[in-house]
Scaffold this motif. Structure first.
Motif, mmCIF file in Angstrom:
data_model
loop_
_atom_site.group_PDB
_atom_site.id
_atom_site.type_symbol
_atom_site.label_atom_id
_atom_site.label_comp_id
_atom_site.label_asym_id
_atom_site.label_seq_id
_atom_site.Cartn_x
_atom_site.Cartn_y
_atom_site.Cartn_z
ATOM 1 N N SER A 76 0.835 -1.208 0.000
ATOM 2 C CA SER A 76 0.000 0.000 0.000
ATOM 3 C C SER A 76 0.872 1.261 0.000
ATOM 4 O O SER A 76 0.532 2.256 -0.638
ATOM 5 N N TYR A 77 2.014 1.219 0.693
ATOM 6 C CA TYR A 77 2.913 2.375 0.692
ATOM 7 C C TYR A 77 3.501 2.600 -0.703
ATOM 8 O O TYR A 77 3.658 3.732 -1.141
ATOM 9 N N LYS A 78 3.828 1.515 -1.394
ATOM 10 C CA LYS A 78 4.369 1.656 -2.743
ATOM 11 C C LYS A 78 3.315 2.235 -3.689
ATOM 12 O O LYS A 78 3.624 3.055 -4.555
ATOM 13 N N GLN A 79 2.059 1.803 -3.525
ATOM 14 C CA GLN A 79 0.991 2.362 -4.345
ATOM 15 C C GLN A 79 0.822 3.853 -4.067
ATOM 16 O O GLN A 79 0.648 4.658 -4.986
ATOM 17 N N GLU A 80 0.889 4.212 -2.784
ATOM 18 C CA GLU A 80 0.775 5.617 -2.406
ATOM 19 C C GLU A 80 1.912 6.428 -3.018
ATOM 20 O O GLU A 80 1.709 7.537 -3.512
ATOM 21 N N MET A 81 3.111 5.842 -3.011
ATOM 22 C CA MET A 81 4.276 6.523 -3.584
ATOM 23 C C MET A 81 4.074 6.724 -5.089
ATOM 24 O O MET A 81 4.365 7.797 -5.623
ATOM 25 N N GLY A 82 3.580 5.712 -5.774
ATOM 26 C CA GLY A 82 3.310 5.834 -7.206
ATOM 27 C C GLY A 82 2.291 6.924 -7.500
ATOM 28 O O GLY A 82 2.444 7.693 -8.455
ATOM 29 N N LYS A 83 1.259 6.998 -6.661
ATOM 30 C CA LYS A 83 0.233 8.036 -6.837
ATOM 31 C C LYS A 83 0.832 9.427 -6.618
ATOM 32 O O LYS A 83 0.562 10.354 -7.388
ATOM 33 N N LEU A 84 1.682 9.564 -5.598
ATOM 34 C CA LEU A 84 2.325 10.858 -5.340
ATOM 35 C C LEU A 84 3.178 11.289 -6.531
ATOM 36 O O LEU A 84 3.149 12.455 -6.945
ATOM 37 N N GLU A 85 3.945 10.348 -7.077
ATOM 38 C CA GLU A 85 4.812 10.677 -8.210
ATOM 39 C C GLU A 85 3.978 11.076 -9.430
ATOM 40 O O GLU A 85 4.336 12.009 -10.154
ATOM 41 N N ALA A 86 2.868 10.372 -9.658
ATOM 42 C CA ALA A 86 2.000 10.718 -10.791
ATOM 43 C C ALA A 86 1.389 12.110 -10.594
ATOM 44 O O ALA A 86 1.342 12.916 -11.536
ATOM 45 N N ASP A 87 0.927 12.414 -9.369
ATOM 46 C CA ASP A 87 0.365 13.734 -9.083
ATOM 47 C C ASP A 87 1.413 14.825 -9.293
ATOM 48 O O ASP A 87 1.112 15.899 -9.818
ATOM 49 N N PHE A 88 2.633 14.522 -8.868
ATOM 50 C CA PHE A 88 3.716 15.505 -9.011
ATOM 51 C C PHE A 88 4.004 15.777 -10.491
ATOM 52 O O PHE A 88 4.186 16.925 -10.895
ATOM 53 N N LYS A 89 4.002 14.723 -11.305
ATOM 54 C CA LYS A 89 4.235 14.915 -12.742
ATOM 55 C C LYS A 89 3.151 15.797 -13.351
ATOM 56 O O LYS A 89 3.434 16.675 -14.172
ATOM 57 N N ARG A 90 1.905 15.561 -12.954
ATOM 58 C CA ARG A 90 0.810 16.373 -13.491
ATOM 59 C C ARG A 90 0.943 17.839 -13.061
ATOM 60 O O ARG A 90 0.676 18.751 -13.840
ATOM 61 N N SER A 91 1.374 18.050 -11.821
ATOM 62 C CA SER A 91 1.477 19.431 -11.326
ATOM 63 C C SER A 91 2.651 20.170 -11.962
ATOM 64 O O SER A 91 2.680 21.390 -11.959
ATOM 65 N N ARG A 92 3.596 19.429 -12.503
ATOM 66 C CA ARG A 92 4.793 20.057 -13.083
ATOM 67 C C ARG A 92 4.620 20.456 -14.539
ATOM 68 O O ARG A 92 5.515 21.069 -15.113
ATOM 69 N N ILE A 93 3.511 20.118 -15.157
ATOM 70 C CA ILE A 93 3.343 20.397 -16.586
ATOM 71 C C ILE A 93 3.584 21.875 -16.876
ATOM 72 O O ILE A 93 4.363 22.224 -17.766
ATOM 73 N N ALA A 94 2.976 22.736 -16.096
ATOM 74 C CA ALA A 94 3.162 24.173 -16.313
ATOM 75 C C ALA A 94 4.611 24.563 -16.045
ATOM 76 O O ALA A 94 5.188 25.371 -16.759
ATOM 77 N N TYR A 95 5.210 23.957 -15.027
ATOM 78 C CA TYR A 95 6.608 24.258 -14.689
ATOM 79 C C TYR A 95 7.543 23.855 -15.822
ATOM 80 O O TYR A 95 8.436 24.600 -16.187
ATOM 81 N N SER A 96 7.317 22.686 -16.408
ATOM 82 C CA SER A 96 8.205 22.235 -17.482
ATOM 83 C C SER A 96 8.102 23.146 -18.699
ATOM 84 O O SER A 96 9.088 23.366 -19.400
#
Length: 187
Positions: A76-96
């Motif tokens: 469950s922690y690994k799934q949570e980590m994957g979700k965090l990384e995916a959310d971070f990628k989405r939030s960075r679109i404007a930054y990139s």
């Protein structure tokens, strides 16, 4: 053993809560504030990955009969980590998009940004090298322990074979003694 795991769990929970909050702030920020926040989140994500690795090592050392519960928590922690990384990628679109514009020359600070980016990459590479070195050390230690165990097992096998041979000799001697006593009784 499980107290270390629970300590890592608490650290992981605090860290993921901070990351989640900061990921929500990234799209709202602009310029240097956004860059700083993105860099902070990347560092925290790296820390969270390292915590997960430590937790996995702790789970491996737990006795097999109680390992199942900890393994499911790890999933469950690994799934949570994957979700965090995916959310971070989405939030960075404007930054990139901003970084791309700066690198293409829309901003005069592009050489400084490139330098900072290179420094970040170098730092990440050094962290990865340290982790690889630690993994190599663990592998070498494990190999040495395995070799010692094989030597001990070899010595134990020799002892067992010698004991078995002595037992056969004793059995043969008892058989001879029994025949001699039987012969003496008949006479």
């Amino acid at each position: 053993m499980s107290s270390d795991f629970e300590s890592y769990e608490q650290d992981f929970a605090v860290l993921t809560a901070e990351i989640t909050g900061r990921i929500g702030e990234v799209p709202k920020l602009v310029g240097d504030e956004k860059k700083q926040m993105v860099a902070n989140v990347e560092k925290q994500l790296e820390e969270a990955r390292e915590l997960l690795e430590q937790m996995e090592l702790e789970v491996r050392e737990i006795p097999p009969q109680s390992r199942g519960m900890y393994s499911s928590r790890m999933r469950s922690y690994k799934q949570e980590m994957g979700k965090l990384e995916a959310d971070f990628k989405r939030s960075r679109i404007a930054y990139s998009d901003e970084v791309r514009n700066e690198l293409l020359g829309d901003d005069g600070n592009s050489s400084e940004n490139q330098r900072a980016h290179l420094l970040d990459n170098t730092e990440r590479l050094e962290r990865s090298s340290r982790r690889l070195e630690a993994g190599y050390q663990i592998a070498v230690e494990t190999e040495q322990i395995g070799q010692e165990m094989l030597e001990n097992l070899s010595h134990d096998r020799e002892k067992i074979q010698r004991a078995r041979e002595r037992l056969r000799e004793t059995d043969a001697n008892l058989g001879k003694s029994s025949r001699i006593l039987t012969g003496m009784l008949r006479r």
